[in-house]
Design a protein around this motif. Structure first.
Motif, short mmCIF file in Angstrom:
data_model
loop_
_atom_site.label_atom_id
_atom_site.label_comp_id
_atom_site.label_asym_id
_atom_site.label_seq_id
_atom_site.Cartn_x
_atom_site.Cartn_y
_atom_site.Cartn_z
N MET A 138 0.84 -1.20 0.00
CA MET A 138 0.00 0.00 0.00
C MET A 138 0.87 1.24 0.00
SD MET A 138 -2.76 1.29 2.86
CE MET A 138 -3.31 2.99 2.89
N GLY A 139 0.51 2.21 -0.81
CA GLY A 139 1.19 3.49 -0.82
C GLY A 139 0.21 4.61 -0.55
N ALA A 140 0.61 5.58 0.26
CA ALA A 140 -0.23 6.74 0.56
C ALA A 140 0.62 7.98 0.42
CB ALA A 140 -0.81 6.64 1.96
N VAL A 141 0.14 8.96 -0.35
CA VAL A 141 0.95 10.15 -0.62
C VAL A 141 0.10 11.41 -0.50
CG1 VAL A 141 2.51 8.91 -2.17
CG2 VAL A 141 0.49 10.06 -3.12
N ILE A 142 0.77 12.51 -0.15
CA ILE A 142 0.22 13.83 -0.38
C ILE A 142 0.67 14.21 -1.78
CG2 ILE A 142 0.20 16.25 0.34
CD1 ILE A 142 -1.10 14.29 2.30
N THR A 143 -0.26 14.51 -2.65
CA THR A 143 0.08 14.82 -4.03
C THR A 143 0.79 16.18 -4.10
OG1 THR A 143 -1.99 15.98 -4.49
CG2 THR A 143 -1.97 13.57 -4.79
N SER A 144 1.37 16.46 -5.26
CA SER A 144 2.01 17.77 -5.43
C SER A 144 0.98 18.89 -5.32
CB SER A 144 2.74 17.83 -6.78
OG SER A 144 1.87 17.54 -7.84
N LYS A 145 -0.23 18.66 -5.82
CA LYS A 145 -1.30 19.65 -5.64
C LYS A 145 -1.68 19.75 -4.17
CE LYS A 145 -4.42 22.54 -7.32
NZ LYS A 145 -4.04 23.76 -8.07
N GLY A 146 -1.61 18.62 -3.46
CA GLY A 146 -1.92 18.62 -2.04
C GLY A 146 -1.00 19.53 -1.24
N ARG A 147 0.27 19.58 -1.65
CA ARG A 147 1.20 20.47 -0.95
C ARG A 147 0.78 21.93 -1.14
NH1 ARG A 147 6.55 17.37 -3.37
NH2 ARG A 147 6.27 15.44 -2.19
N GLU A 148 0.30 22.24 -2.33
CA GLU A 148 -0.19 23.60 -2.58
C GLU A 148 -1.44 23.88 -1.73
OE1 GLU A 148 -0.60 25.97 -6.63
OE2 GLU A 148 -2.30 24.62 -6.36
N ILE A 149 -2.30 22.88 -1.57
CA ILE A 149 -3.49 23.04 -0.74
C ILE A 149 -3.11 23.33 0.71
CG2 ILE A 149 -5.43 21.76 0.27
CD1 ILE A 149 -5.80 20.43 -2.49
N GLY A 159 -7.53 16.66 -13.93
CA GLY A 159 -7.13 17.11 -12.60
C GLY A 159 -6.20 18.29 -12.70
N ASN A 160 -5.92 18.88 -11.56
CA ASN A 160 -5.11 20.10 -11.51
C ASN A 160 -3.75 19.84 -10.91
OD1 ASN A 160 -7.23 21.77 -12.54
ND2 ASN A 160 -8.19 21.70 -10.52
N ILE A 161 -2.71 20.37 -11.57
CA ILE A 161 -1.38 20.36 -11.00
C ILE A 161 -1.20 21.66 -10.22
CG2 ILE A 161 -0.56 19.00 -12.96
CD1 ILE A 161 0.98 21.54 -13.88
N PRO A 162 -0.12 21.80 -9.44
CA PRO A 162 0.09 23.06 -8.72
C PRO A 162 0.10 24.26 -9.66
CG PRO A 162 1.57 21.38 -7.88
CD PRO A 162 0.90 20.79 -9.09
N GLY A 163 -0.57 25.34 -9.25
CA GLY A 163 -0.62 26.56 -10.04
C GLY A 163 -1.69 26.56 -11.11
N VAL A 164 -2.43 25.46 -11.23
CA VAL A 164 -3.45 25.33 -12.27
C VAL A 164 -4.77 24.91 -11.62
CG1 VAL A 164 -4.15 24.04 -14.34
CG2 VAL A 164 -1.76 24.71 -14.03
N ALA A 165 -5.88 25.47 -12.11
CA ALA A 165 -7.20 25.13 -11.56
C ALA A 165 -8.25 25.14 -12.65
CB ALA A 165 -7.57 26.09 -10.44
N ASN A 166 -7.92 24.62 -13.84
CA ASN A 166 -8.86 24.69 -14.95
C ASN A 166 -9.76 23.46 -15.10
OD1 ASN A 166 -6.99 22.92 -15.98
ND2 ASN A 166 -6.25 24.28 -17.61
N VAL A 167 -9.63 22.48 -14.21
CA VAL A 167 -10.56 21.36 -14.16
C VAL A 167 -11.44 21.54 -12.92
CG1 VAL A 167 -10.84 18.86 -13.90
CG2 VAL A 167 -9.03 19.76 -15.37
N THR A 168 -12.72 21.75 -13.13
CA THR A 168 -13.64 21.94 -12.01
C THR A 168 -13.67 20.69 -11.13
OG1 THR A 168 -15.00 23.39 -13.38
CG2 THR A 168 -16.02 22.51 -11.39
N ASN A 169 -13.53 20.88 -9.84
CA ASN A 169 -13.53 19.78 -8.85
C ASN A 169 -12.33 18.85 -9.04
OD1 ASN A 169 -16.09 20.81 -8.12
ND2 ASN A 169 -17.10 19.44 -9.56
#
Length: 215
Positions: free
Chosen positions: A1-12, A176-186
């Motif tokens: 099992m792997g569990a990660v904070i995504t790169s977008k998660g760090r921005e959050i 989905g959205n990468i850090p600095g990007v938010a063009n996919v709703t939800n």
């Protein structure tokens, strides 16, 4: 099992730190998925491998102690199977709704079984837009052009480990959205974990306790 904070998660996380009333929503919405290929979650992920049909559930968050006082953010939530299915991944998002950009590959791996291919055929190209990012299996791609149902993509985005060589018919394509990007709703994923496959009947429940420890 792997569990990660995504790169977008760090921005959050950073967004939640700033201001007395941060505009960044809390990432406490629990989603689960099928993960039919048994893939491993990774930091570059922008979506689940294949989100299950059930609605996301707003979890209950708290601050708990793991090593030093109050060093862990914890979300608990219970998901209920709406049909017989096998669940093998879970995620946290700042959105209670699923991403608007979701589809399935309509070309078999014999056609796009290459890590250099740049065309991806989906069921409905109208679900996506140029400059959006998508996840197929473990790879994040950027859409650079759309012609009806054919997406032209730039491979291996968001710091991925490399372009994958196998993309199969009906693989999920999730925006989905990468850090600095938010063009996919939800489309902002905070936390992603793969886990052992759980075969469920209608009405079966899984209670998750998801923790993020700061160290």
């Amino acid at each position: 099992m792997g569990a990660v904070i995504t790169s977008k998660g760090r921005e959050i996380i950073a967004g939640r730190m700033r201001g007395s009333s941060p505009t960044q929503a809390e990432p406490l919405n629990v989603a689960w998925g099928l993960n039919p290929a048994g893939l491993a979650a990774g930091v570059p992920d922008v979506g689940l491998f294949k989100e299950a049909p059930e609605s996301r559930v707003a979890g209950t968050s708290s601050i708990v102690t793991t090593t030093t006082p109050n060093d862990t953010y914890q979300v608990t939530g219970t998901m209920t199977a709406g049909t017989g299915e096998t669940i093998a991944e879970v995620a946290l998002s700042d959105s209670a709704s699923k991403p608007t950009a979701v589809d399935a590959v309509q070309t078999s791996s014999t056609v796009i079984g290459s890590n250099s291919a740049t065309s991806l055929i989906v069921a409905n190209g109208a679900n996506f837009a140029v400059n959006q990012y998508i996840q197929v299996r473990t790879e994040v791609m950027k859409i650079t052009a759309i012609s009806t149902n054919t997406l032209t993509v730039t491979r291996n985005q968001n710091g991925g480990a490399g372009a994958i060589s196998t993309i199969a018919l009906n693989d999920a394509v999730t925006g989905g959205n990468i850090p600095g990007v938010a063009n996919v709703t939800n489309g902002s994923l905070f936390f992603h974990a793969d886990h052992g496959a759980q075969t469920l009947a209608t009405g079966d429940q899984v209670s998750y306790t998801l923790t993020t420890k700061f160290s």
